[in-house]
Design a protein around this motif. Structure first.
Motif, PDB file in Angstrom:
ATOM      1  N   GLU A   8     -14.437 -79.378  14.619  1.00 45.85           N
ATOM      2  CA  GLU A   8     -13.699 -80.639  14.626  1.00 45.85           C
ATOM      3  C   GLU A   8     -14.476 -81.668  13.808  1.00 45.85           C
ATOM      4  O   GLU A   8     -15.655 -81.901  14.034  1.00 45.85           O
ATOM      5  CB  GLU A   8     -13.517 -81.155  16.052  1.00 45.85           C
ATOM      6  N   CYS A   9     -13.792 -82.259  12.835  1.00 48.32           N
ATOM      7  CA  CYS A   9     -14.401 -83.301  12.007  1.00 48.32           C
ATOM      8  C   CYS A   9     -14.544 -84.562  12.855  1.00 48.32           C
ATOM      9  O   CYS A   9     -13.594 -84.983  13.507  1.00 48.32           O
ATOM     10  CB  CYS A   9     -13.533 -83.583  10.781  1.00 48.32           C
ATOM     11  N   ASN A  15      -9.293 -80.086  13.363  1.00 47.12           N
ATOM     12  CA  ASN A  15     -10.026 -78.824  13.430  1.00 47.12           C
ATOM     13  C   ASN A  15      -9.900 -78.157  12.080  1.00 47.12           C
ATOM     14  O   ASN A  15      -8.808 -77.797  11.658  1.00 47.12           O
ATOM     15  CB  ASN A  15      -9.466 -77.912  14.531  1.00 47.12           C
ATOM     16  N   ARG A  16     -11.022 -78.015  11.390  1.00 48.55           N
ATOM     17  CA  ARG A  16     -11.021 -77.478  10.038  1.00 48.55           C
ATOM     18  C   ARG A  16     -11.860 -76.202   9.997  1.00 48.55           C
ATOM     19  O   ARG A  16     -12.830 -76.051  10.738  1.00 48.55           O
ATOM     20  CB  ARG A  16     -11.621 -78.484   9.046  1.00 48.55           C
ATOM     21  N   ARG A  27     -21.042 -82.524  10.205  1.00 50.27           N
ATOM     22  CA  ARG A  27     -20.112 -82.953  11.245  1.00 50.27           C
ATOM     23  C   ARG A  27     -18.864 -83.599  10.665  1.00 50.27           C
ATOM     24  O   ARG A  27     -17.903 -83.851  11.365  1.00 50.27           O
ATOM     25  CB  ARG A  27     -20.815 -83.927  12.187  1.00 50.27           C
ATOM     26  N   ILE A  28     -18.917 -83.911   9.366  1.00 55.90           N
ATOM     27  CA  ILE A  28     -17.779 -84.542   8.691  1.00 55.90           C
ATOM     28  C   ILE A  28     -17.289 -83.588   7.608  1.00 55.90           C
ATOM     29  O   ILE A  28     -18.083 -83.083   6.812  1.00 55.90           O
ATOM     30  CB  ILE A  28     -18.188 -85.898   8.073  1.00 55.90           C
ATOM     31  N   CYS A  29     -15.979 -83.343   7.572  1.00 51.34           N
ATOM     32  CA  CYS A  29     -15.431 -82.394   6.606  1.00 51.34           C
ATOM     33  C   CYS A  29     -15.588 -82.917   5.174  1.00 51.34           C
ATOM     34  O   CYS A  29     -15.766 -84.125   4.951  1.00 51.34           O
ATOM     35  CB  CYS A  29     -13.974 -82.080   6.914  1.00 51.34           C
ATOM     36  N   ARG A  33     -15.745 -86.741   3.622  1.00 53.87           N
ATOM     37  CA  ARG A  33     -16.989 -87.107   2.941  1.00 53.87           C
ATOM     38  C   ARG A  33     -16.692 -87.613   1.523  1.00 53.87           C
ATOM     39  O   ARG A  33     -17.234 -88.616   1.081  1.00 53.87           O
ATOM     40  CB  ARG A  33     -17.922 -85.903   2.894  1.00 53.87           C
ATOM     41  N   LYS A  34     -15.767 -86.935   0.815  1.00 54.36           N
ATOM     42  CA  LYS A  34     -15.402 -87.353  -0.545  1.00 54.36           C
ATOM     43  C   LYS A  34     -14.707 -88.705  -0.537  1.00 54.36           C
ATOM     44  O   LYS A  34     -14.953 -89.534  -1.400  1.00 54.36           O
ATOM     45  CB  LYS A  34     -14.499 -86.317  -1.214  1.00 54.36           C
ATOM     46  N   LYS A  35     -13.825 -88.940   0.434  1.00 60.32           N
ATOM     47  CA  LYS A  35     -13.115 -90.220   0.507  1.00 60.32           C
ATOM     48  C   LYS A  35     -14.099 -91.365   0.655  1.00 60.32           C
ATOM     49  O   LYS A  35     -13.995 -92.368  -0.025  1.00 60.32           O
ATOM     50  CB  LYS A  35     -12.135 -90.221   1.676  1.00 60.32           C
ATOM     51  N   GLY A  36     -15.055 -91.214   1.536  1.00 59.26           N
ATOM     52  CA  GLY A  36     -16.043 -92.262   1.752  1.00 59.26           C
ATOM     53  C   GLY A  36     -16.932 -92.457   0.549  1.00 59.26           C
ATOM     54  O   GLY A  36     -17.286 -93.569   0.179  1.00 59.26           O
TER      55      GLY A  36
END
Length: 153
Positions: A8-9, A15-16, A27-29, A33-36
């Motif tokens: 879970e991200c 759920n990835r 912990r972050i998908c 991560r790319k969006k941020g």
């Protein structure tokens, strides 16, 4: 609880599959991560390139109502920071068409843009010839010319 091979991200809560995470401890998908990162990377580039302070791009964007300063069209992509090439001052945010084509074609010279506006408002052909109409079908695209096939020697 996640299924085997899924996590879970912590940012989006989805759920990835494991392949969406950069590492075993991630912990972050990758998508979150790319969006941020892209927003932060854009802000860093604007600060370094144009001398704007953090948040000033967003302030300018909001003051323009989220649209291009010239054509007032809502953005499809992030608006470009326009600047004067002679003095280096930031002028505003423009769409790629206005910044990359309109101002470039006018070579940043206001007299060219004024002349273009005059031309559109009072075309010389109307005065000289009177009203003439284009006869081509604007919906019909010109057919590409077929090239003759080369014969094998």
């Amino acid at each position: 609880m996640s299924r085997a091979g899924f996590r879970e991200c912590q940012k989006c809560g989805r759920n990835r599959a494991e392949r969406f995470y950069a590492s075993n401890r991630g912990r972050i998908c990758v998508t979150c991560r790319k969006k941020g990162r892209s927003k932060a990377a854009h802000e860093n580039r604007v600060v370094a390139t144009y001398g704007l302070q953090r948040g000033e791009y967003d302030q300018l964007f909001e003051s323009q109502g989220g649209v291009c300063a010239i054509c007032s069209q809502p953005r499809v992509q992030r608006l470009s920071v326009d600047h004067c090439h002679e003095r280096g001052i930031v002028r505003g945010l423009l769409c790629r068409m206005c910044n990359g084509r309109l101002l470039t074609a006018a070579r940043d010279r206001p007299e060219i843009l004024r002349a273009a506006a005059d031309y559109l408002e009072s075309p010389p052909a109307l005065e000289v010839l009177g009203e003439r109409h284009y006869r081509g079908d604007p919906a019909k695209k010109p057919q590409p010319r077929k090239r003759p096939r080369r014969r094998k020697s």
